[in-house]
Design an enzyme around this catalytic site. Structure first.
Site: not given
Length: 263
Positions: A150, A166
């Site tokens: 990501s 995350y």
């Protein structure tokens, strides 16, 4: 004689295992591989979602099957690898996409939530890559592994986005990709990562509702969010012979967000 571009991107006769494949980015990537001729094994936690996703792929003329498994659980990962190899034969393409996120300020972030994110987003990628690599790719000196990271793994976030676990996990995925590529290149295995930006997925729904789609899109030079086509091209490049000389790399697919100074 050099192959044509169409021949290089052809995946006929290949088998792909896609985790987190019942919806969103994983299902989009499964469509891309299947449309290029690959057989698909989908996995996620919920059998009902997998059944629907497999039916969607089959309706598009793609050979698709599924196995329900929780990639945060080591025993499920080994079962997934074993059942896939038994039912489909060797795996040519592995897409590690199953993932989790958790929103909380760093000072109050629950340790259990931190562990949940790390177990699925990092440990799960390692264990499944190890299983498929050892029992299918390394013996044949061939394979492609695509890790979904990501742009959150490239930097911090705007202050309203408190997803430290995350972000940390996706940064780890990027370096896991580099390290594994260096180790397994000798076995003819390519390992690369994709770093999506903001896409219109179920995982992003809360964020889109909180910030607003226009505000999120405004961060991107292209002034748009990712759609259900935007990962198809890079997925095929990494998975096919067209990308046979690419390994240990990551590419942001984010409308240019990561190119903006300060993110």
């Amino acid at each position: 004689m050099a192959r044509t571009a169409q021949q290089l991107f052809d995946l006929s006769g290949k088998t792909a295992l896609v985790t987190g494949g019942s919806r969103g980015l994983g299902l989009q990537m499964a469509h891309a591989l299947g449309e290029a001729g690959a057989r698909i094994m989908l996995s996620s936690r919920k059998a009902e979602d997998l059944e629907q996703a497999a039916a969607e792929l089959q309706a598009a003329g793609i050979d698709a099957r599924w196995v329900a498994a929780d990639c945060a659980r080591e025993e499920d990962i080994h079962r997934l690898a074993s059942e896939t190899l038994q039912r489909m034969g060797d795996v040519d393409i592995l897409i590690n996409n199953a993932g989790a996120s958790w929103g909380a300020p760093a000072e109050d972030h629950p340790v259990a939530a931190w562990d949940k994110v790390m177990n699925l987003n990092v440990r799960g990628y390692f264990l499944l890559s190890q299983a498929i690599g050892k029992h299918s790719m390394i013996p044949r000196k061939s394979g492609r592994i695509i890790n979904v990271a990501s742009i959150a793994g490239l930097a911090g976030n705007p202050i309203e986005m408190k997803t430290i676990a995350y972000n940390t996990s996706k940064g780890a995925v990027i370096n896991f990709t580099r390290a594994l590529a260096c180790e397994w290149g000798v076995h003819g295995i390519g390992v690369n990562a994709i770093c999506p930006g903001f896409f219109k997925t179920k995982m992003a729904t809360v964020l889109i509702e909180t910030l607003g789609e226009e505000k999120m899109a405004a961060h991107a030079p292209l002034r748009r969010l990712g759609d259900d086509e935007d990962l198809k091209g890079i997925t095929l490049l990494y998975a096919s012979e067209a990308g046979k000389h690419i390994t240990g790399q990551w590419l942001a697919v984010d409308g240019g967000v990561s190119a903006v100074i300060g993110g």
